[in-house]
Enzyme design. Structure first.
Site, PDB file in Angstrom:
ATOM      1  N   TRP A 102       0.829  -1.209   0.000  1.00 38.91           N
ATOM      2  CA  TRP A 102       0.000   0.000   0.000  1.00 38.91           C
ATOM      3  C   TRP A 102       0.861   1.255   0.000  1.00 38.91           C
ATOM      4  O   TRP A 102       0.571   2.226  -0.704  1.00 38.91           O
ATOM      5  CB  TRP A 102      -0.985  -0.001   1.170  1.00 38.91           C
ATOM      6  CG  TRP A 102      -2.063  -1.024   0.994  1.00 38.91           C
ATOM      7  CD1 TRP A 102      -2.280  -2.124   1.762  1.00 38.91           C
ATOM      8  CD2 TRP A 102      -3.057  -1.072  -0.045  1.00 38.91           C
ATOM      9  NE1 TRP A 102      -3.347  -2.842   1.272  1.00 38.91           N
ATOM     10  CE2 TRP A 102      -3.832  -2.227   0.168  1.00 38.91           C
ATOM     11  CE3 TRP A 102      -3.345  -0.265  -1.151  1.00 38.91           C
ATOM     12  CZ2 TRP A 102      -4.894  -2.588  -0.664  1.00 38.91           C
ATOM     13  CZ3 TRP A 102      -4.413  -0.615  -1.990  1.00 38.91           C
ATOM     14  CH2 TRP A 102      -5.166  -1.762  -1.743  1.00 38.91           C
ATOM     15  N   ASP A 172      -1.672   6.515   6.232  1.00 44.16           N
ATOM     16  CA  ASP A 172      -2.767   5.709   5.714  1.00 44.16           C
ATOM     17  C   ASP A 172      -3.100   4.679   6.798  1.00 44.16           C
ATOM     18  O   ASP A 172      -2.486   3.620   6.874  1.00 44.16           O
ATOM     19  CB  ASP A 172      -2.323   5.022   4.419  1.00 44.16           C
ATOM     20  CG  ASP A 172      -3.351   4.020   3.916  1.00 44.16           C
ATOM     21  OD1 ASP A 172      -4.430   3.900   4.540  1.00 44.16           O
ATOM     22  OD2 ASP A 172      -3.071   3.355   2.891  1.00 44.16           O
ATOM     23  N   LYS A 196     -12.479  -1.594   6.815  1.00 45.37           N
ATOM     24  CA  LYS A 196     -11.756  -2.528   7.681  1.00 45.37           C
ATOM     25  C   LYS A 196     -12.227  -2.391   9.133  1.00 45.37           C
ATOM     26  O   LYS A 196     -12.759  -3.324   9.683  1.00 45.37           O
ATOM     27  CB  LYS A 196     -10.252  -2.291   7.585  1.00 45.37           C
ATOM     28  CG  LYS A 196      -9.623  -2.976   6.372  1.00 45.37           C
ATOM     29  CD  LYS A 196      -9.236  -2.053   5.273  1.00 45.37           C
ATOM     30  CE  LYS A 196      -8.828  -2.807   4.023  1.00 45.37           C
ATOM     31  NZ  LYS A 196      -8.016  -2.004   3.130  1.00 45.37           N
TER      32      LYS A 196
HETATM   33  C1  LIG Z   1      -7.477  -1.588   2.038  1.00 47.90           C
HETATM   34  C2  LIG Z   1      -6.369  -0.593   2.051  1.00 47.90           C
HETATM   35  C3  LIG Z   1      -6.260   0.400   1.058  1.00 47.90           C
HETATM   36  C4  LIG Z   1      -7.209   0.498  -0.108  1.00 47.90           C
HETATM   37  O1  LIG Z   1      -8.383   1.043   0.299  1.00 47.90           O
HETATM   38  P1  LIG Z   1      -9.547   1.414  -0.737  1.00 47.90           P
HETATM   39  O2  LIG Z   1     -10.563   1.960   0.181  1.00 47.90           O
HETATM   40  O3  LIG Z   1      -9.938   0.141  -1.420  1.00 47.90           O
HETATM   41  O4  LIG Z   1      -9.015   2.412  -1.685  1.00 47.90           O
HETATM   42  C5  LIG Z   1      -5.239   1.314   1.169  1.00 47.90           C
HETATM   43  N1  LIG Z   1      -4.364   1.270   2.182  1.00 47.90           N
HETATM   44  C6  LIG Z   1      -4.430   0.326   3.150  1.00 47.90           C
HETATM   45  C7  LIG Z   1      -3.430   0.322   4.259  1.00 47.90           C
HETATM   46  C8  LIG Z   1      -5.441  -0.618   3.108  1.00 47.90           C
HETATM   47  O5  LIG Z   1      -5.513  -1.558   4.071  1.00 47.90           O
END
Ligand SMILES: *Cc1c(COP(=O)(O)O)cnc(C)c1O
Length: 360
Positions: A102, A172, A196
């Site tokens: 990511w 993030d 999540k």
């Molecule tokens: C799941 C995830 C993403 C992607 O998220 P989207 O909402 O599908 O764009 C980005 N960064 C991390 C750390 C994630 O776990």
């Protein structure tokens, strides 16, 4: 009714109690004769729902007053472009620490908009550890320092907050937010996709320090501008109302658990049990350096990968689903977010023991 233990990395399990509230109120929310899905985002009813969700989130994370909370769309991935467009000027340097997939994606997207630089990369360890902070090469004139506190695919998590001096820290936090307390004041921007640990897919939360709202580039699309969302209470267009409402129910559920201190203790106990099982076995292995192991995503491999399909089939028969590892890593991955109860961990451990005994 048979509910499974769902170990999916995202969208992931929601607390059963939250789903039951949604079900109870689905066609008639608190006597208004409509579903929340049918309410105008400008109605007093929805204003209450939205306001309560924000104040509960502020309480849970103890968010200081000089931070704004935005409820936006586009997933964490849209923030990969929103961050450079809001915080950096064209051509300005931005620093990225890459500890997994990511973080690398975030870096690649930022390169489209400026001088994004990888200041540290965990490639040497095949993304199983966090490079020591002394080795990071972060420029003092950088617009921000971006990192991924929990790499959802590799199961690699920071157990410290990096010191970035005067350079704003941007994270993030998609797969770690709300798993335990977080010192918001250390960050410039915290963003997280909802699916999540927050609620249903379709919403993203951005927590941004107020003084950073003025750095936005002129040409940034208005729907990506933090300022636009901050000034309109995230209602400059139609927000993801239903996801916002369900997230609010999740926040209430977290408060009822005793807040993030209590939730953190539960999560710590859950992951300790699972890692202890893996470490105590010759059949299962987790490749991540112990200092960087994730509380939320636990990847593990079987001694014989040819047994993977049988393991997954046995798991499904026992009511344990979505344990297959990410296609880029293989093996297994148990995502054990807040909504996974300790009984789910116990059931997984029992399955693993039993499988090892029969096939190890
Ligand atoms: C799941 C995830 C993403 C992607 O998220 P989207 O909402 O599908 O764009 C980005 N960064 C991390 C750390 C994630 O776990």
């Amino acid at each position: 009714m048979a509910r499974v233990y769902n170990f999916s990395a995202g969208p992931s399990a929601l607390p059963l109690q939250v789903l039951e509230y949604v079900q109870r109120d689905l066609t008639d929310w608190q006597g208004c004769g409509m579903s929340v899905m049918e309410l105008s985002h400008r109605s007093p009813e929805f204003s209450d729902i939205a306001g309560r969700a924000e104040s509960d989130l502020r309480e849970l994370l103890d968010i200081p007053d000089n931070y704004r909370v935005l409820f936006v769309q586009g997933g964490a991935t849209t923030q990969f472009s929103a961050v450079p467009l809001n915080l950096s000027s064209a051509g300005q340097r931005c620093d990225y620490i890459v500890t997994g997939s990511w973080g690398k994606k975030a870096y690649k997207e930022a390169r489209r908009f400026g001088d994004a630089v990888i200041s540290a990369d965990a490639a040497d360890s095949h993304y199983t550890s966090i490079p020591a902070q002394e080795t990071w090469d972060v420029a003092t004139e950088s617009a921000y320092l971006h990192y991924t506190p929990n790499e959802t695919i590799g199961g690699v998590e920071y157990h410290f907050v990096p010191d970035s001096g005067d350079v704003p820290l941007v994270v993030d936090a998609s797969s770690t937010i709300l798993s335990r307390p977080l010192d918001v004041s250390r960050y410039g921007v915290i963003y997280a996709g909802a699916q999540k640990n927050i609620g249903p897919a379709g919403m993203t939360i951005v927590i941004v320090r107020e003084d950073l709202l003025d750095r936005c580039r002129e040409e940034t699309p208005s729907m990506l501008q933090y300022r636009v969302h901050a000034d309109s209470g995230s209602m400059s267009n139609t927000p993801p109302t239903f996801a916002w409402y369900v997230a609010g129910l999740v926040f209430q559920w977290l408060k009822a658990q005793g807040g993030l201190d209590a939730v953190g203790r539960i999560n710590e106990n859950k992951k300790n049990k699972l890692y202890a099982m893996i470490d105590g076995s010759d059949f299962y292995t987790n490749p991540v350096s112990p200092a960087a192991r994730s509380w939320m995503n636990v990847p593990f491999v079987l001694a014989d990968p040819q047994l993977d399909p049988l393991f997954l089939k046995t798991a499904v028969e026992a009511g344990l689903t979505n344990l297959k590892g990410h296609r880029s890593v293989g093996g297994m991955r148990a995502s054990i977010y807040n909504a996974m109860p300790e009984e789910g961990i116990d059931a997984l451990i029992e399955l693993m023991r039993h499988f090892e005994k029969s096939h190890g």
